[in-house]
Structure formats: structure tokens, C-alpha cells
Design a protein around this motif. Structure first.
Motif, PDB file in Angstrom:
ATOM      1  N   UNK A 206       0.812  -1.229   0.000  1.00  0.00           N
ATOM      2  CA  UNK A 206       0.000   0.000   0.000  1.00  0.00           C
ATOM      3  C   UNK A 206       0.843   1.276   0.000  1.00  0.00           C
ATOM      4  N   UNK A 207       1.899   1.307   0.813  1.00  0.00           N
ATOM      5  CA  UNK A 207       2.764   2.491   0.845  1.00  0.00           C
ATOM      6  C   UNK A 207       3.421   2.732  -0.510  1.00  0.00           C
ATOM      7  N   UNK A 208       3.938   1.663  -1.117  1.00  0.00           N
ATOM      8  CA  UNK A 208       4.577   1.793  -2.427  1.00  0.00           C
ATOM      9  C   UNK A 208       3.573   2.181  -3.498  1.00  0.00           C
ATOM     10  N   UNK A 209       2.350   1.653  -3.398  1.00  0.00           N
ATOM     11  CA  UNK A 209       1.310   1.983  -4.373  1.00  0.00           C
ATOM     12  C   UNK A 209       0.966   3.464  -4.309  1.00  0.00           C
ATOM     13  N   UNK A 210       0.908   4.007  -3.094  1.00  0.00           N
ATOM     14  CA  UNK A 210       0.640   5.444  -2.937  1.00  0.00           C
ATOM     15  C   UNK A 210       1.738   6.254  -3.618  1.00  0.00           C
ATOM     16  N   UNK A 211       2.982   5.895  -3.361  1.00  0.00           N
ATOM     17  CA  UNK A 211       4.110   6.626  -3.958  1.00  0.00           C
ATOM     18  C   UNK A 211       4.093   6.512  -5.483  1.00  0.00           C
ATOM     19  N   UNK A 212       3.785   5.332  -5.980  1.00  0.00           N
ATOM     20  CA  UNK A 212       3.729   5.121  -7.426  1.00  0.00           C
ATOM     21  C   UNK A 212       2.613   5.948  -8.062  1.00  0.00           C
ATOM     22  N   UNK A 213       1.422   5.932  -7.481  1.00  0.00           N
ATOM     23  CA  UNK A 213       0.283   6.666  -8.046  1.00  0.00           C
ATOM     24  C   UNK A 213       0.520   8.174  -7.994  1.00  0.00           C
ATOM     25  N   UNK A 214       1.165   8.644  -6.930  1.00  0.00           N
ATOM     26  CA  UNK A 214       1.497  10.075  -6.854  1.00  0.00           C
ATOM     27  C   UNK A 214       2.489  10.433  -7.951  1.00  0.00           C
ATOM     28  N   UNK A 215       3.522   9.608  -8.135  1.00  0.00           N
ATOM     29  CA  UNK A 215       4.531   9.881  -9.165  1.00  0.00           C
ATOM     30  C   UNK A 215       3.914   9.859 -10.561  1.00  0.00           C
ATOM     31  N   UNK A 216       3.011   8.895 -10.815  1.00  0.00           N
ATOM     32  CA  UNK A 216       2.367   8.800 -12.128  1.00  0.00           C
ATOM     33  C   UNK A 216       1.500  10.029 -12.394  1.00  0.00           C
ATOM     34  N   UNK A 217       0.756  10.465 -11.369  1.00  0.00           N
ATOM     35  CA  UNK A 217      -0.098  11.643 -11.530  1.00  0.00           C
ATOM     36  C   UNK A 217       0.738  12.908 -11.699  1.00  0.00           C
ATOM     37  N   UNK A 218       1.834  13.017 -10.947  1.00  0.00           N
ATOM     38  CA  UNK A 218       2.688  14.201 -11.063  1.00  0.00           C
ATOM     39  C   UNK A 218       3.301  14.300 -12.453  1.00  0.00           C
ATOM     40  N   UNK A 219       3.647  13.149 -13.031  1.00  0.00           N
ATOM     41  CA  UNK A 219       4.150  13.152 -14.412  1.00  0.00           C
ATOM     42  C   UNK A 219       3.070  13.660 -15.348  1.00  0.00           C
TER      43      UNK A 219
END
Length: 237
Positions: A206-219
Motif C-alpha cells: 500500500x505504501x509503495x502503491x501510494x508513492x507510485x500513483x502520486x509519481x504517475x499523476x505528477x508526471x
């Protein structure tokens, strides 16, 4: 009800996209407020629920896009709601699925380097910089699968384009069949986009998924913002 014209269909999806994009901003703000890492059972449940909400938000986008493509698939390819920069990066009317793997590797490398001292001490960070060997293997396998599917869809589009001369002098029914095939190709591409996001998230904590989704959205936010700036400069010239 009267049939929608092509411009009406494009305008309708444009309005939907603007609202959807604003809602994505709001959801990402909520992601940034998540405890990092989640410390209690309630925190973990809340994070998991928010991740699922984000995934449902992406799913809603592709459902609406699919319906819009049924009405006017060519509007999906011209994408008047997107900036010139976004359109230049499109693969079959959207982002290329394998982009996600480059994002995972980049974020993992950045976080790994920022925590190198702790990692050398044997401390676990639990973030994207702390992917396990099993996770790396599964991400690599998924990347290979996605590349194969991407290539197959690209080949299908190439065949469709090679038959463009068939449209000349074609009867209306023939043109409709040709366009219907393009709708099918777009649907396959969008299905692969959504499937790839889901499968990457499933590989992560879950923690990694949050970081991944934030990075994808920021891109996504960054590309759109820079594209809007560039389009604005061209309009002023």
C-alpha cells in the motif's frame, strides 16, 4: 433525442476530461496526506481504500472514453482536450503502457539513493526504494508481457493504416467497417493501459502503491502544465 455532431461529442468529452482531471488532483492531494508508512490497521485500511478509489477513477475515465470512441473514434485520436505536447507523446490516443515501468525504476532508484545510508545499516524503508528481489522480478516479467502486448497492438494499427487506400472509393458500409476496426484497436490499447496500472499496483505494498500513483499523476500534471504553457506561448506569437 437528436444525434450528437462530432464537435458535440468532442466538446462533451472535453468537459468530462476537465472535471475528471480536477478530481484526480483532489485524490492525489488526499494520497499525499496518507501516513507514510501507514502505522495502524485503520491507516492501512484507509490507504488501501484510497488506492482503490484512484483505480476506480482511472476505470471511469476509460469507460467514458470507450463510449465516446463509439460515437466518434477520430476525435479520440485528434484529442482536442489535450495539449500539443501531450498529443506528441501519445501512443494510440493515450500514454504508452510501458512508460509505467520506467517510472517505477526511476522512482525506486531515486529513493534508494536517498536512503542508501539507512539501507547499508540494514534498515527497511518500505518505500519504492525498498523493492524486494521478488518484486523486481515480477515487475520485469510484467514489463516483458506488456511490451509484447504493446507490439501486437502496434502491428494491428500498422495493418489498419496500410489499408488506408481501401477507403478511397469505398462504400459507406466499407468505411464504417474500417472505422469500427479502429475503435477495436483503441479499446485494446486502453484496456492494456488500465490493466498495466492495476497489475503494477497489485505488485506493490500500500505504501509503495501510494508513492507510485502520486509519481504517475505528477508526471501527468507536469506534462499537461508544460504543454499548456507552450501552447499559450504559440498563441501569443
Amino acid at each position: 433525442m437528436a444525434e450528437q455532431s462530432s464537435s458535440d461529442c468532442g466538446g462533451s468529452f472535453n468537459s468530462f476530461y476537465e472535471t475528471w482531471f480536477q478530481q484526480l488532483h483532489q485524490l492525489v492531494r488526499q494520497l499525499r496526506l496518507c501516513p507514510n508508512p501507514p502505522t495502524t490497521h485503520d491507516h492501512r485500511a484507509a490507504v488501501s481504500n484510497l488506492v482503490q478509489t484512484i483505480m476506480s477513477h482511472y476505470s471511469d475515465y476509460y469507460q467514458v472514453k470507450s463510449a465516446a470512441a463509439e460515437r466518434d473514434v477520430l476525435q479520440m485520436f485528434t484529442a482536442p482536450w489535450a495539449t500539443s505536447l501531450e498529443r506528441s507523446l501519445h501512443w494510440i490516443a493515450g500514454w504508452r503502457p510501458t512508460t509505467l515501468f520506467h517510472l517505477v525504476y526511476t522512482e525506486s532508484s531515486i529513493l534508494f539513493e536517498s536512503h542508501i545510508v539507512d539501507i547499508l545499516k540494514g534498515l527497511k524503508t518500505g518505500d519504492l526504494g525498498d523493492l524486494s528481489p521478488t518484486q523486481f522480478r515480477r515487475v520485469s516479467e510484467l514489463q516483458c508481457d506488456t511490451v509484447r502486448e504493446e507490439n501486437a497492438i502496434t502491428d494491428e494499427l500498422s495493418e489498419w493504416q496500410d489499408g488506408a487506400s481501401d477507403l478511397v472509393g469505398c462504400l459507406t458500409e466499407g468505411v464504417e467497417r474500417k472505422v469500427r476496426k479502429l475503435v477495436g484497436i483503441l479499446r485494446k490499447a486502453d484496456d492494456l493501459r488500465l490493466k498495466t496500472v492495476r497489475r503494477v499496483v497489485e505488485l506493490l505494498t500500500p505504501q509503495q502503491a501510494v508513492e507510485f500513483l502520486i509519481a504517475a499523476a505528477e508526471l501527468q500534471f507536469g506534462v499537461r502544465g508544460w504543454g499548456q504553457d507552450q501552447d499559450g506561448v504559440r498563441r501569443c506569437c
